[in-house]
Scaffold this motif. Structure first.
Motif, PDB file in Angstrom:
ATOM      1  N   SER A 228       0.838  -1.207   0.000  1.00  0.00           N
ATOM      2  CA  SER A 228       0.000   0.000   0.000  1.00  0.00           C
ATOM      3  C   SER A 228       0.871   1.255   0.000  1.00  0.00           C
ATOM      4  N   GLY A 229       1.926   1.235   0.809  1.00  0.00           N
ATOM      5  CA  GLY A 229       2.837   2.373   0.830  1.00  0.00           C
ATOM      6  C   GLY A 229       3.556   2.559  -0.489  1.00  0.00           C
ATOM      7  N   MET A 230       3.894   1.450  -1.138  1.00  0.00           N
ATOM      8  CA  MET A 230       4.580   1.520  -2.430  1.00  0.00           C
ATOM      9  C   MET A 230       3.677   2.147  -3.499  1.00  0.00           C
ATOM     10  N   ARG A 231       2.407   1.804  -3.478  1.00  0.00           N
ATOM     11  CA  ARG A 231       1.471   2.326  -4.474  1.00  0.00           C
ATOM     12  C   ARG A 231       1.070   3.769  -4.189  1.00  0.00           C
ATOM     13  N   ALA A 232       1.281   4.231  -2.970  1.00  0.00           N
ATOM     14  CA  ALA A 232       0.825   5.568  -2.589  1.00  0.00           C
ATOM     15  C   ALA A 232       1.787   6.666  -3.003  1.00  0.00           C
ATOM     16  N   VAL A 233       3.014   6.311  -3.403  1.00  0.00           N
ATOM     17  CA  VAL A 233       4.006   7.327  -3.734  1.00  0.00           C
ATOM     18  C   VAL A 233       4.638   7.001  -5.083  1.00  0.00           C
ATOM     19  N   LYS A 234       5.253   8.001  -5.670  1.00  0.00           N
ATOM     20  CA  LYS A 234       6.046   7.806  -6.883  1.00  0.00           C
ATOM     21  C   LYS A 234       7.480   7.536  -6.462  1.00  0.00           C
ATOM     22  N   ILE A 235       7.965   6.358  -6.759  1.00  0.00           N
ATOM     23  CA  ILE A 235       9.319   5.964  -6.381  1.00  0.00           C
ATOM     24  C   ILE A 235      10.254   6.354  -7.518  1.00  0.00           C
ATOM     25  N   LEU A 236      11.137   7.297  -7.246  1.00  0.00           N
ATOM     26  CA  LEU A 236      12.042   7.798  -8.277  1.00  0.00           C
ATOM     27  C   LEU A 236      13.112   6.775  -8.624  1.00  0.00           C
ATOM     28  N   THR A 237      13.636   6.102  -7.623  1.00  0.00           N
ATOM     29  CA  THR A 237      14.650   5.081  -7.847  1.00  0.00           C
ATOM     30  C   THR A 237      14.549   4.020  -6.764  1.00  0.00           C
ATOM     31  N   TRP A 238      14.781   2.759  -7.137  1.00  0.00           N
ATOM     32  CA  TRP A 238      14.759   1.651  -6.192  1.00  0.00           C
ATOM     33  C   TRP A 238      16.148   1.363  -5.639  1.00  0.00           C
ATOM     34  N   SER A 239      17.100   2.121  -6.079  1.00  0.00           N
ATOM     35  CA  SER A 239      18.469   1.885  -5.627  1.00  0.00           C
ATOM     36  C   SER A 239      18.634   2.293  -4.166  1.00  0.00           C
ATOM     37  N   SER A 240      19.406   1.512  -3.430  1.00  0.00           N
ATOM     38  CA  SER A 240      19.738   1.871  -2.045  1.00  0.00           C
ATOM     39  C   SER A 240      20.919   2.809  -1.982  1.00  0.00           C
ATOM     40  N   SER A 241      21.488   3.151  -3.138  1.00  0.00           N
ATOM     41  CA  SER A 241      22.653   4.027  -3.199  1.00  0.00           C
ATOM     42  C   SER A 241      22.243   5.482  -2.971  1.00  0.00           C
ATOM     43  N   PRO A 242      22.941   6.197  -2.109  1.00  0.00           N
ATOM     44  CA  PRO A 242      22.617   7.622  -1.925  1.00  0.00           C
ATOM     45  C   PRO A 242      22.942   8.450  -3.157  1.00  0.00           C
ATOM     46  N   PHE A 243      23.826   7.963  -4.021  1.00  0.00           N
ATOM     47  CA  PHE A 243      24.214   8.711  -5.217  1.00  0.00           C
ATOM     48  C   PHE A 243      23.096   8.686  -6.260  1.00  0.00           C
ATOM     49  N   ASP A 244      22.486   7.519  -6.451  1.00  0.00           N
ATOM     50  CA  ASP A 244      21.352   7.448  -7.361  1.00  0.00           C
ATOM     51  C   ASP A 244      20.180   8.269  -6.840  1.00  0.00           C
ATOM     52  N   LEU A 245      19.978   8.238  -5.525  1.00  0.00           N
ATOM     53  CA  LEU A 245      18.887   9.019  -4.936  1.00  0.00           C
ATOM     54  C   LEU A 245      19.128  10.511  -5.124  1.00  0.00           C
ATOM     55  N   THR A 246      20.356  10.959  -4.867  1.00  0.00           N
ATOM     56  CA  THR A 246      20.679  12.377  -5.035  1.00  0.00           C
ATOM     57  C   THR A 246      20.505  12.806  -6.487  1.00  0.00           C
ATOM     58  N   ALA A 247      21.015  11.987  -7.417  1.00  0.00           N
ATOM     59  CA  ALA A 247      20.867  12.318  -8.832  1.00  0.00           C
ATOM     60  C   ALA A 247      19.401  12.373  -9.238  1.00  0.00           C
ATOM     61  N   ALA A 248      18.587  11.465  -8.681  1.00  0.00           N
ATOM     62  CA  ALA A 248      17.160  11.455  -9.017  1.00  0.00           C
ATOM     63  C   ALA A 248      16.473  12.717  -8.518  1.00  0.00           C
ATOM     64  N   LEU A 249      16.804  13.145  -7.314  1.00  0.00           N
ATOM     65  CA  LEU A 249      16.184  14.355  -6.766  1.00  0.00           C
ATOM     66  C   LEU A 249      16.613  15.592  -7.542  1.00  0.00           C
ATOM     67  N   ILE A 250      17.878  15.657  -7.947  1.00  0.00           N
ATOM     68  CA  ILE A 250      18.340  16.776  -8.765  1.00  0.00           C
ATOM     69  C   ILE A 250      17.649  16.750 -10.131  1.00  0.00           C
ATOM     70  N   HIS A 251      17.550  15.553 -10.680  1.00  0.00           N
ATOM     71  CA  HIS A 251      16.926  15.390 -11.996  1.00  0.00           C
ATOM     72  C   HIS A 251      15.478  15.869 -11.999  1.00  0.00           C
ATOM     73  N   HIS A 252      14.767  15.637 -10.896  1.00  0.00           N
ATOM     74  CA  HIS A 252      13.356  16.032 -10.799  1.00  0.00           C
ATOM     75  C   HIS A 252      13.188  17.384 -10.115  1.00  0.00           C
ATOM     76  N   THR A 253      14.275  18.137 -10.045  1.00  0.00           N
ATOM     77  CA  THR A 253      14.284  19.495  -9.471  1.00  0.00           C
ATOM     78  C   THR A 253      13.714  19.530  -8.059  1.00  0.00           C
ATOM     79  N   GLN A 254      13.873  18.454  -7.305  1.00  0.00           N
ATOM     80  CA  GLN A 254      13.480  18.448  -5.902  1.00  0.00           C
ATOM     81  C   GLN A 254      14.655  18.798  -4.997  1.00  0.00           C
ATOM     82  N   LEU A 255      15.822  18.976  -5.595  1.00  0.00           N
ATOM     83  CA  LEU A 255      17.030  19.285  -4.835  1.00  0.00           C
ATOM     84  C   LEU A 255      17.950  20.099  -5.729  1.00  0.00           C
TER      85      LEU A 255
END
Length: 550
Positions: A228-255
């Motif tokens: 239910s939690g997975m379907r409730a949000v848009k998951i930008l990346t499934w990677s556990s890497s902080p680098f992929d997460l940071t790049a995803a947030l920058i890419h989507h102008t959230q950071l």
């Protein structure tokens, strides 16, 4: 892949978004250009679809295991009632005058099965927890409340009381996690059958229906809440890497990266940054991450509480001899497996009925819950240290490989591997200390016996003490070298990484007046100059960046 012939003016420079705040009309134009460039570069970061497949397979296996537990539990209850058990093929026939040997021998067989069961529960809860953590991380990011790559999954919540990633369901997830380990501790019991001559006894290991049903329901509810939690949000990346997460947030102008922070570590996030010289050592995780201090203090509090448990049992033994275990001749006072040494106690829980089972669960859950939640919170320590170790690979010869395999990250990082093995092992050792015997005859539970073994409590406390020392030492360790520490802090990584590529190196990039610039590159960089002042500069993403898609 991005074509290397792309003209430089088409590349997206997130630093420009921050540098032009004083010009509103120019800022709007840049943001519009950045968004159009983002849309055309959909492969800018790794969505880690491989991790997604692994995670969903793990959740599916957990669902299958939970359904099997529910089915077997319901069948057992339907045939034998609330007190019913299913007898296994592990049968031992001995003479009645050898009951002590039977009990010790069968106990070891039971505890080996209990270790396997704890390991299965750990695998299920870890698979579920990975997906739940990813969805919670995405929910926090959508609310601009995500600061670190790793968070206390069950103690951090998104906004909204009924949000699948909110406080209410996170609290239920914590309760279900405790119930999972509590149920697994009482699933296995003994079934006794007297032979017709009354001289021999058949003793077999049985599976109690109600605890097995409880285990299945607890796991299944965790799966439902997680999905239910997975379907409730848009998951930008499934990677556990902080680098992929940071790049995803920058890419989507959230950071957006902050300028003049190229030599500022995570501990400088609350102070006014600016030019600074490199430091020979970096802050420890204890000083950099406020939640880690709370986890370490909580772990030592749990050690103290359990360490006080053994003297309390010894005092009760002296004060109330009637509940003391004893044998003739006396057994050794120390052993790894439980025995009836004189400093242990036992008491009965009345009634092989629903009320009796509730009392068993409450007795066990109250004592076991601190261990379960303490080990869960320790994930914050292991994952934070893992993120920092990966970041520090950027100054090594082989460089930092941004892509990560979720299974490899567990088995190749010693800290993560220790915690993964400690979870089933410590719950197993706790089962030696606080043992609930469900004694059944003819496939029906007749009584519950709760035993507390002093020697095994001390064994358990020593193991927990060593684990706490291990995590404390790693948390206090200060990394060496001028590379600023991040510990998975998203904003700090965004400030330090100015050029993204599948393999990155960090080091000295430019000599400028009055300040030098340090950052990342797709090729090895020279070491930073310890006597120079670094502040950073506006560095664009190169058009030759290799874009990845799993």
């Amino acid at each position: 892949m991005v074509d290397s012939s792309t003209p430089p003016e088409q590349t997206w420079n997130p630093y420009n978004l921050h540098a032009c705040d004083a010009l509103p009309h120019r800022q709007d134009s840049l943001i519009s250009d950045a968004q159009s460039t983002v849309e055309s570069r959909t492969d800018f970061y790794d969505r880690s679809l491989t991790s997604r497949r692994y995670a969903l397979v793990g959740v599916a296996c957990s669902s299958i295991i939970s359904c099997l537990c529910i089915i077997v539990g319901i069948v057992t209850l339907a045939h034998h009632g609330v007190s019913g058990v299913t007898v296994t093929d592990m049968v031992f026939i001995e003479h009645t005058n050898a009951m002590i040997q039977i009990t010790q021998f069968d106990l070891r067989q039971r505890e080996i099965l209990a270790l396997v069961l704890n390991l299965i529960v750990t695998l299920c809860t870890e698979s579920i927890g990975f997906v739940h953590g990813i969805s919670l991380r995405s929910a926090l990011a959508s609310e601009s409340r995500l600061h670190f790559n790793t968070n206390l999954r069950l103690l951090t919540a998104a906004r909204g009381w009924y949000n699948p990633n909110g406080a209410l369901l996170n609290g239920i997830m914590a309760l279900l996690l405790v119930v999972s380990y509590t149920s697994s501790s009482v699933v296995l019991c003994y079934n006794l059958d007297f032979m017709s001559d009354h001289l021999d006894i058949t003793e077999s290991i049985a599976i109690a229906g109600l605890p097995l049903l409880s285990l299945g329901v607890a796991l299944l509810l965790q799966v439902v809440i997680t999905l239910s939690g997975m379907r409730a949000v848009k998951i930008l990346t499934w990677s556990s890497s902080p680098f992929d997460l940071t790049a995803a947030l920058i890419h989507h102008t959230q950071l957006a990266p902050v300028t003049f922070q190229c030599m500022r570590c995570v501990s400088d996030r609350d102070v006014e940054g600016g030019p600074t010289k490199p430091s020979e050592t970096q802050p420890s995780a204890w000083h950099a991450h406020p939640s880690i201090r709370k986890v370490i203090v909580s772990l030592w509090g749990i050690v103290v509480v359990y360490a006080g448990w053994a003297p309390l049992i010894m005092y009760i033994c002296d004060r109330y001899p009637s509940i003391r275990m004893s044998t003739n001749p006396p057994l050794p006072t120390w052993s790894f497996f439980p025995n009836k040494n004189p400093s242990s106690i036992a008491y009965f829980i009345p009634g092989p009925n629903m009320q009796g089972w509730i009392l068993v669960f409450v007795n066990l859950a109250v004592v076991q819950a601190p261990l379960t939640l303490g080990l869960h919170c320790s994930e914050l320590i292991t994952n934070t240290i893992r993120d920092e170790k990966r970041w520090r690979c950027a100054t090594r010869r082989e460089g930092l490989r941004v892509a990560t395999n979720p299974l490899k990250s567990i088995f190749t990082h010693p800290v993560c591997l220790v915690l993964f093995l400690a979870k089933p092992f410590l719950h197993w050792m706790f089962g030696f200390s606080f043992l609930v015997y469900s004694l059944a005859a003819d496939e029906t539970v007749e009584k519950f016996v709760v035993c507390m073994y002093t020697a095994q409590i001390w064994n358990f406390c020593i193991a927990l003490f060593l684990i706490s020392c291990f995590f404390t030492l790693f948390s206090l360790r200060r990394p060496r070298g001028p590379q600023p520490a991040t510990y998975g802090h998203i904003q700090t990584l965004a400030n330090l990484v100015d050029e993204w590529s599948p393999v990155m190196w960090w080091g000295h990039k430019q000599d400028q007046i009055p300040y030098c610039h340090a950052g990342t590159s797709g090729h090895p960089l020279p070491d930073v100059k310890m006597d120079c002042v670094y502040a950073g500069s506006v560095v664009e993403f190169p058009a030759s960046v290799s874009l990845r898609l799993s």
